[in-house]
Design an enzyme around this catalytic site. Sequence first.
Site, PDB file in Angstrom:
ATOM      1  N   ASP A  29       0.874  -1.179   0.000  1.00  0.00           N
ATOM      2  CA  ASP A  29       0.000   0.000   0.000  1.00  0.00           C
ATOM      3  C   ASP A  29       0.905   1.220   0.000  1.00  0.00           C
ATOM      4  O   ASP A  29       1.576   1.507   0.996  1.00  0.00           O
ATOM      5  CB  ASP A  29      -0.889  -0.032   1.241  1.00  0.00           C
ATOM      6  CG  ASP A  29      -1.772   1.199   1.372  1.00  0.00           C
ATOM      7  OD1 ASP A  29      -1.720   2.088   0.498  1.00  0.00           O
ATOM      8  OD2 ASP A  29      -2.501   1.290   2.387  1.00  0.00           O
ATOM      9  N   THR A  36      -5.938   5.494 -10.865  1.00  0.00           N
ATOM     10  CA  THR A  36      -6.089   5.930 -12.254  1.00  0.00           C
ATOM     11  C   THR A  36      -7.544   6.119 -12.681  1.00  0.00           C
ATOM     12  O   THR A  36      -7.796   6.485 -13.830  1.00  0.00           O
ATOM     13  CB  THR A  36      -5.431   4.916 -13.203  1.00  0.00           C
ATOM     14  OG1 THR A  36      -6.020   3.629 -13.004  1.00  0.00           O
ATOM     15  CG2 THR A  36      -3.924   4.828 -12.954  1.00  0.00           C
ATOM     16  N   TYR A  87      -7.395  14.205 -10.824  1.00  0.00           N
ATOM     17  CA  TYR A  87      -6.460  13.167 -11.247  1.00  0.00           C
ATOM     18  C   TYR A  87      -5.173  13.799 -11.776  1.00  0.00           C
ATOM     19  O   TYR A  87      -4.062  13.458 -11.355  1.00  0.00           O
ATOM     20  CB  TYR A  87      -7.102  12.281 -12.318  1.00  0.00           C
ATOM     21  CG  TYR A  87      -6.134  11.305 -12.954  1.00  0.00           C
ATOM     22  CD1 TYR A  87      -5.506  10.323 -12.200  1.00  0.00           C
ATOM     23  CD2 TYR A  87      -5.837  11.376 -14.320  1.00  0.00           C
ATOM     24  CE1 TYR A  87      -4.608   9.428 -12.781  1.00  0.00           C
ATOM     25  CE2 TYR A  87      -4.951  10.486 -14.908  1.00  0.00           C
ATOM     26  CZ  TYR A  87      -4.336   9.522 -14.135  1.00  0.00           C
ATOM     27  OH  TYR A  87      -3.441   8.652 -14.711  1.00  0.00           O
ATOM     28  N   LYS A 145      -1.375  13.655 -10.067  1.00  0.00           N
ATOM     29  CA  LYS A 145      -0.230  13.081 -10.785  1.00  0.00           C
ATOM     30  C   LYS A 145       0.864  14.133 -10.994  1.00  0.00           C
ATOM     31  O   LYS A 145       2.060  13.814 -10.951  1.00  0.00           O
ATOM     32  CB  LYS A 145      -0.678  12.492 -12.118  1.00  0.00           C
ATOM     33  CG  LYS A 145      -1.587  11.269 -12.002  1.00  0.00           C
ATOM     34  CD  LYS A 145      -0.873  10.084 -11.363  1.00  0.00           C
ATOM     35  CE  LYS A 145       0.150   9.461 -12.273  1.00  0.00           C
ATOM     36  NZ  LYS A 145       0.818   8.285 -11.651  1.00  0.00           N
TER      37      LYS A 145
END
Length: 282
Positions: free
Chosen positions: A34, A60, A123, A127
Amino acid sequence: MRVLITGAGGQLGRALQEAMSLHTLIPLARADLDVTDRAAVFRAILRARPDVVIHAAAMTDVDGCARDPEKAFQVNALGTQAVAMACVAAGAALVYISTNEVFDGTKREPYLEFDPPNPINPYGRSKWAGEWFVSHLLQRFYIVRTAWVFGPGGNHFIRKILRRADEQGALRVVHDEVGSPSYTRDVAAAIARLIETEAYGIYHFVNEGMCSRYEYAVEILRRTGRAHIPVTPISLAEFPRPSRVPPFTPLRNLCGAALGITLRPWPEALEAYLAEEGWLVG
């Protein structure tokens, strides 16, 4: 070379294991590690003593990130921070898998590695935060951006289009979202070549060319014997989603090509994947 792969159970993670088969691999799937558990990340990486870590683990689900931005940042940003810090402690180089969605989609030609990111959804922002940690904590790193990934075992656009086509008999697909389809086998092979170069930096590894979601769907149907199924082009505005979509994010592979690392055109990659799955007709 000892190569540790996070997210090894995902579609790209599995392709990476195949592409890296000549190396000593330490594949860690989600059940094994994890990445939000900082202590576990340090234990795993320090115990493995890798030369290179390929950090493919990520949240994702773009719409899922929009519904739960805090979780997106815990996984994609802080999880990456932990991996990067553990790489520093272990003396390992890091390959961070990133995304076209770090860009806002307002450019009218494919994005280069040197274009400034400006993500517009959780998202992409999570990232991009991961990229920030990698580039600020490490000296030896590769940031590899890819997009519209497909490969064996993934629940990706191709599978969704075929399933909906068979269930509904007709499709409505957006025509004003444009990107670069990317075959996991080709991306993994490019990464395998990249880590041999020690040419650290930012890379765009996608299959050559670009298409809209609509064009992509039409090609998928044509190559699988479903050309008779009607596809209606619609706009992004007609297809509401929890996440805001950057409309134009094709990536151009400039830096990898300078090293001699290129990926075949996306229609060829699509054909190879469909043949592998037994879906190709004609």
